[in-house]
Scaffold this motif. Structure first.
Motif, mmCIF file in Angstrom:
data_model
loop_
_atom_site.group_PDB
_atom_site.id
_atom_site.type_symbol
_atom_site.label_atom_id
_atom_site.label_comp_id
_atom_site.label_asym_id
_atom_site.label_seq_id
_atom_site.Cartn_x
_atom_site.Cartn_y
_atom_site.Cartn_z
ATOM 1 N N ARG A 117 0.794 -1.029 0.029
ATOM 2 C CA ARG A 117 -0.118 0.002 -0.002
ATOM 3 C C ARG A 117 0.802 1.344 0.241
ATOM 4 N N ALA A 118 0.357 2.385 -0.791
ATOM 5 C CA ALA A 118 1.124 3.614 -0.858
ATOM 6 C C ALA A 118 -0.148 4.601 -0.629
ATOM 7 N N GLU A 119 0.253 5.598 0.281
ATOM 8 C CA GLU A 119 -0.490 6.769 0.337
ATOM 9 C C GLU A 119 0.191 8.166 0.078
ATOM 10 N N ASP A 120 -0.477 9.109 -0.532
ATOM 11 C CA ASP A 120 0.176 10.343 -0.555
ATOM 12 C C ASP A 120 -0.704 11.445 -0.896
ATOM 13 N N GLU A 121 -0.314 12.630 -0.490
ATOM 14 C CA GLU A 121 -1.031 13.873 -0.491
ATOM 15 C C GLU A 121 -0.522 14.795 -1.167
ATOM 16 N N GLY A 122 -0.996 15.468 -2.142
ATOM 17 C CA GLY A 122 -0.458 16.446 -3.083
ATOM 18 C C GLY A 122 -1.403 17.305 -4.140
ATOM 19 N N GLY A 125 -5.993 21.975 -16.660
ATOM 20 C CA GLY A 125 -5.159 22.782 -16.257
ATOM 21 C C GLY A 125 -4.942 23.367 -14.786
ATOM 22 N N SER A 126 -5.978 23.289 -14.336
ATOM 23 C CA SER A 126 -6.453 23.763 -12.901
ATOM 24 C C SER A 126 -5.944 22.586 -12.188
ATOM 25 N N ARG A 127 -5.482 23.062 -10.898
ATOM 26 C CA ARG A 127 -4.830 22.008 -9.658
ATOM 27 C C ARG A 127 -5.944 21.888 -8.527
ATOM 28 N N PHE A 128 -5.842 20.729 -7.902
ATOM 29 C CA PHE A 128 -6.570 20.428 -6.831
ATOM 30 C C PHE A 128 -5.570 19.607 -5.935
ATOM 31 N N TRP A 129 -6.115 19.865 -4.623
ATOM 32 C CA TRP A 129 -5.177 19.023 -3.424
ATOM 33 C C TRP A 129 -5.834 17.509 -3.246
ATOM 34 N N ALA A 130 -5.110 16.685 -3.555
ATOM 35 C CA ALA A 130 -5.535 15.204 -3.436
ATOM 36 C C ALA A 130 -5.181 14.114 -2.428
ATOM 37 N N ASN A 131 -5.842 13.220 -2.061
ATOM 38 C CA ASN A 131 -5.380 12.471 -1.243
ATOM 39 C C ASN A 131 -5.412 11.025 -2.199
ATOM 40 N N ALA A 132 -4.174 10.202 -2.233
ATOM 41 C CA ALA A 132 -4.468 9.247 -3.055
ATOM 42 C C ALA A 132 -3.644 7.872 -2.484
ATOM 43 N N ASP A 169 -10.758 14.546 -3.686
ATOM 44 C CA ASP A 169 -10.496 16.081 -3.725
ATOM 45 C C ASP A 169 -10.318 16.480 -2.338
ATOM 46 N N LEU A 170 -9.368 17.021 -1.790
ATOM 47 C CA LEU A 170 -9.169 17.559 -0.396
ATOM 48 C C LEU A 170 -8.810 19.153 -0.227
ATOM 49 N N THR A 171 -9.180 19.739 -1.599
ATOM 50 C CA THR A 171 -8.838 21.182 -1.849
ATOM 51 C C THR A 171 -9.490 22.036 -0.743
ATOM 52 N N GLU A 172 -10.778 21.741 -0.340
ATOM 53 C CA GLU A 172 -11.328 22.628 0.528
ATOM 54 C C GLU A 172 -10.888 22.490 1.883
ATOM 55 N N ARG A 173 -10.202 21.204 2.362
ATOM 56 C CA ARG A 173 -9.780 20.872 3.634
ATOM 57 C C ARG A 173 -8.236 21.460 3.648
ATOM 58 N N LYS A 174 -7.637 21.444 2.593
ATOM 59 C CA LYS A 174 -6.290 21.963 2.466
ATOM 60 C C LYS A 174 -6.409 23.625 2.692
ATOM 61 N N LYS A 175 -7.575 24.373 2.100
ATOM 62 C CA LYS A 175 -7.656 25.568 2.157
ATOM 63 C C LYS A 175 -7.929 25.837 3.952
ATOM 64 N N ALA A 176 -8.773 25.171 4.555
ATOM 65 C CA ALA A 176 -9.401 25.256 5.792
ATOM 66 C C ALA A 176 -7.982 25.201 6.791
ATOM 67 N N GLU A 177 -7.122 24.001 6.307
ATOM 68 C CA GLU A 177 -5.904 23.697 7.104
ATOM 69 C C GLU A 177 -5.087 24.934 7.218
ATOM 70 N N ASP A 178 -5.015 25.526 5.977
ATOM 71 C CA ASP A 178 -4.087 26.826 5.717
ATOM 72 C C ASP A 178 -4.345 27.843 6.498
ATOM 73 N N HIS A 179 -5.754 28.008 6.669
ATOM 74 C CA HIS A 179 -6.436 29.104 7.431
ATOM 75 C C HIS A 179 -6.198 28.963 8.782
ATOM 76 N N ILE A 180 -6.512 27.441 9.338
ATOM 77 C CA ILE A 180 -6.305 27.411 10.905
ATOM 78 C C ILE A 180 -4.713 27.505 11.148
ATOM 79 N N SER A 181 -3.950 27.222 10.169
ATOM 80 C CA SER A 181 -2.579 27.244 10.755
ATOM 81 C C SER A 181 -2.204 28.674 10.871
#
Length: 816
Positions: free
Chosen positions: A518-523, A530-537, A558-570
């Motif tokens: 098993r392999a897991e990655d976020e990026g 051409g648009s980008r989105f933050w993904a958990n694979a 698609d974790l783009t919204e969660r990524k935005k929320a995490e950045d705001h929380i940081s």
């Protein structure tokens, strides 16, 4: 010629005749013995050939090394038997040589069979099977030829045995008649004193010659005639014994032939049933075929197979041939009932080994099924357990029309047959389970396919071993923008950013999944537009049953919204941390001011309290004669209250310092610490009956002085609040729960009302008046502050009049 001479002549002639008869009997018995030995050899050869046939078929069915070794041992045994036996008759020698030749040809054919199986295998099964069938046919021809020669050899031996017996009998009769004639002729020449004894002897010879070997002449005369008659009686006894031995050998031979016929029938039945096991896969059809073979080939009167009903623990007939419905209606065998000693079926089920009834009784105490069995002509029966996966599953049952039908050798063969049937049942069971598993897998795959195709919030797709897309669901199309016909066959790295592709990240993920499963990655990932989105694979390796890799399964969210929320929380956390730093500095300054204030207050309050207490003590000691009782009482009240005020100041200072004091963590022997505190408390009140029970306590990490203060405060309270009890019972216990150790202090004191439990640990909070129990109301607050400083918890349980329990916890690793 004188009578004496005649008598002498008669005696000599009689002795000669007797000697001749003895020699004839001796040589006849020897010839018969040799003939019987040859006949036994022939029977042993026939039996050995049948055993070779059974072992050959067993090897063809199972291809086991054990069957091959047993076959070779049996073949060597027959070869040794054929080579060691001695035959002088040319006709017999011809049969022996021919059997030796056929026997060696059988060895050669079997060796070719073994080579055919071990040399080819599943890859050339079609060709080797055809050759194998030809070898089996050749072996059966050679075996049939040897059996035919053996039977012919046995027939020749039997014919010669009968001829030898008849010849001996005729010679004995002939020489007996000759002796009688000689004696009768001489009797005319002797006087009357000799005639009568001779006549009696003559009469005896006639009786014996007629076949009555039990007759005795019995002449008591002491002369030569009397001696002759007595010798004749002895000869008759020996002759009778010789004939008795011959008759016994003939009876034993007939019995052996009957046993051989029975075993031959059982061997044939065994072979036919094993062939049916190989051909028939459906259990019910196989059971019915087995019962038919047992009747038609085995010669049994009835055969049936019963299986266990697991829920009822009762045997149920599933196939039978022979018997009547009435018999099976009376058959009621359950493992929940009492053992049925008369029933072999019940015995086989309970003992897990064969059970027989070799003589079915016929009396008034018979069971209903026994009565019907006797009426149907059954005289003996046997039941054999059917065991599948070490669990009793049923019985195989046989009924014969004669008593004592089942002997030890036959039971061994039938035990093997029951094991073969059990093996067939186990194979059928596993085959059914395999089919069910396959159906379940197909159904599961269909459900999974429908599920994946219906998911739109996740991108779910499969990759081959090289990382190329094999399929593409609706969620993948929505998330990444590519249609299935655009992306299938492309490498999955196409959706990664250029930076990740340059760093070979896609291949690294595949390698990790292949190695670790098993392999897991976020990026960041790139859509078709051409648009980008933050993904958990997540990538999972797919492997076959043999462990070989055949692809990968990939799920992307698609974790783009969660990524935005995490950045705001940081960002908020960073701002909060700055505020905390500023606020901490303010609090530290305030704490220093508070500490200085507390020191000042304690110093300023202690001075007047010491003065009040000192002057009150002087009045009581120096002016006691000028004071009445009320004055003394008032001064004592003043002193007690000033001392309480001093203790209250000390407790408040301690409570204040505990919030700022640094924790010096170390290992603490909690049992030793609690015991030391209890011993100090017992010395303080020697007049009290205190029973402390300190159970085994789990060691802890913490500030030993602070934790000691916790035990001092809690155990002091137990001593104080058990004062109304004649005998105080105090117990300290501990246990481990999760990541913390839980300690308990229990007493049998006055207890408290649980509705006020929230007030226990507050400063100055008391549930009893100072008149009942002394104290400042700060002790439990100190306990709570110490435990909270250690990262633990504290709580209490109680009941009025029945005592109280105080609990506190310490983490296994102190958090400081």
């Amino acid at each position: 010629m004188k009578i004496k001479s005649k008598l002498q002549i008669t005696t000599v002639v009689s002795l000669i005749v007797a000697l001749v008869i003895g020699l004839i009997l001796f040589f006849s018995a020897r010839q018969v013995s040799e003939t019987i030995k040859k006949d036994m050899v022939a029977d042993e050869i026939i039996r050995g050939l049948f055993e070779l046939n059974i072992l050959t078929k067993e090897y063809l069915i199972h291809h086991e090394e054990r069957a091959k070794i047993q076959w070779q041992l049996k073949h060597d045994s027959l070869s040794k038997l054929l080579k060691e036996v001695e035959f002088k008759d040319p006709e017999e020698m011809i049969f022996v040589k021919r059997m030796l030749k056929s026997h060696e040809e059988i060895r050669s054919i079997f060796s070719e069979m073994v080579s055919n199986y071990e040399g080819h295998g599943d890859g050339k099964r079609g060709v080797s099977q055809e050759f194998n069938n030809m070898l089996v046919s050749n072996m059966e021809q050679r075996s049939s030829s040897m059996v035919s020669d053996a039977y012919r050899f046995a027939e020749i031996s039997s014919a010669r045995l009968v001829a030898s017996q008849q010849g001996a009998y005729l010679l004995v009769v002939l020489f007996a008649l000759i002796m009688a004639a000689v004696v009768a002729a001489v009797s005319f020449l002797i006087n009357r004193g000799v005639v009568k004894p001779i006549g009696k002897l003559h009469e005896g010879t006639e009786i014996i010659g007629a076949g009555n070997l039990d007759y005795k002449v019995g002449t008591m005369a002491k002369d030569e005639v009397g001696q002759l008659s007595r010798a004749f009686d002895r000869m008759t006894i020996e002759l009778k014994e010789s004939f008795a031995g011959l008759e016994k050998e003939i009876a034993e031979r007939k019995q052996a032939e009957e046993e051989i016929r029975k075993l031959n029938r059982v061997y044939t039945m065994l072979s036919d049933i094993n062939q049916a096991i190989v051909r028939i896969r459906e259990p019910q059809a196989l059971f019915e075929k087995i019962c038919h073979i047992a009747i038609e080939t085995g010669g049994f009167h009835m055969s049936w197979i019963g299986l266990m009903n697991e829920s009822l623990q009762k045997i149920q007939v599933v196939a039978h041939v022979g018997g009547t419905d009435a018999y099976f209606e009376k058959l009621d065998i359950s493992l929940r009932g009492k053992p049925l000693s008369y029933c072999p079926v019940d015995g086989a089920l309970r003992e897990r080994q064969h059970a027989i009834c070799n003589v079915i009784p016929h009396d008034g105490h018979m069971a209903p099924c026994q009565k019907i069995a006797f009426q149907l002509g059954f005289r003996s029966s046997a039941s054999f357990p059917l065991i599948v996966s070490n669990k009793i599953r049923g019985t195989f049952n046989l009924y014969a029309g004669e008593p004592d039908f089942f002997d030890e050798e036959e039971l061994k063969l039938l035990d093997e047959l029951a094991m073969d049937i059990s093996f067939a049942m186990e194979f059928a069971q596993k085959e059914a389970e395999r089919r069910q598993a396959e159906e379940a897998v197909h159904e599961s795959e269909a459900h999974l396919r429908l599920l994946i195709e219906g998911v739109t919030d996740y991108a779910i797709y499969l990759l081959d071993t090289g990382g190329h897309v094999v399929n593409w669901n609706a969620g993948a199309e929505r998330l990444k923008g590519y249609r299935a016909d655009e992306i299938i066959g492309q490498h999955f790295s196409w959706v990664f950013t250029p930076e990740d592709r340059r760093n070979n990240k896609p291949q690294h993920l595949l390698t990790t999944a292949e190695t670790m499963g098993r392999a897991e990655d976020e990026g960041w990932r790139v859509r078709k537009d051409g648009s980008r989105f933050w993904a958990n694979a997540v990538i999972n390796a797919l492997r076959k049953e043999d462990g070989s890799l055949y692809g990968f399964a990939k799920i992307t969210r698609d974790l783009t919204e969660r990524k935005k929320a995490e950045d705001h929380i940081s960002k908020l956390n960073a701002e909060l941390e700055q505020r905390v730093v500023e606020r901490t500095a303010q609090l530290e300054a305030a704490n220093k001011e508070l500490e200085a204030f507390a020191y000042s207050v304690s110093h300023d309050l202690r001075a007047p309290l010491r003065a009040i207490d000192g002057f009150s003590r002087i009045l009581l000691e120096d002016y006691t004669e000028n004071l009445d009782e009320e004055g003394k009482r008032v001064l004592n009240v003043i002193r007690n209250n000033t001392q309480k005020m001093g203790q209250l100041i000390d407790d408040l200072l301690l409570f204040s310092r505990l919030g700022r004091q640094e924790i010096r963590a170390s290992g603490i022997d909690m049992g030793k610490l609690a015991k030391a505190v209890s011993e100090e408390l017992k010395l303080a009140v020697p007049e009290r009956k205190l029973k402390f029970t300190i159970n085994a306590l789990i060691p802890a990490q913490g500030d030993q002085a602070m934790v000691r203060q916790v035990f001092v405060n809690l155990l002091s309270n137990t001593v104080k609040f058990t004062r109304p009890k004649e005998r105080a019972v105090i117990e300290v216990d501990g246990r481990s729960e999760g990541n913390e150790n839980v300690y308990t202090v229990k007493d049998n004191g006055v207890g408290f009302d649980m509705q006020y439990v929230n007030k226990l640990f507050g400063v100055f909070q008391r549930l009893h008046s100072a008149a009942e129990f002394e104290g400042t109301g700060v002790g439990l607050a100190i306990v709570q502050r110490i435990i909270h400083r250690h990262g633990g918890r504290v709580w209490a349980e109680g009941k009025v009049g029945e005592g109280a329990r105080f609990y506190f916890t310490l983490p296994r690793k102190n958090k400081g």
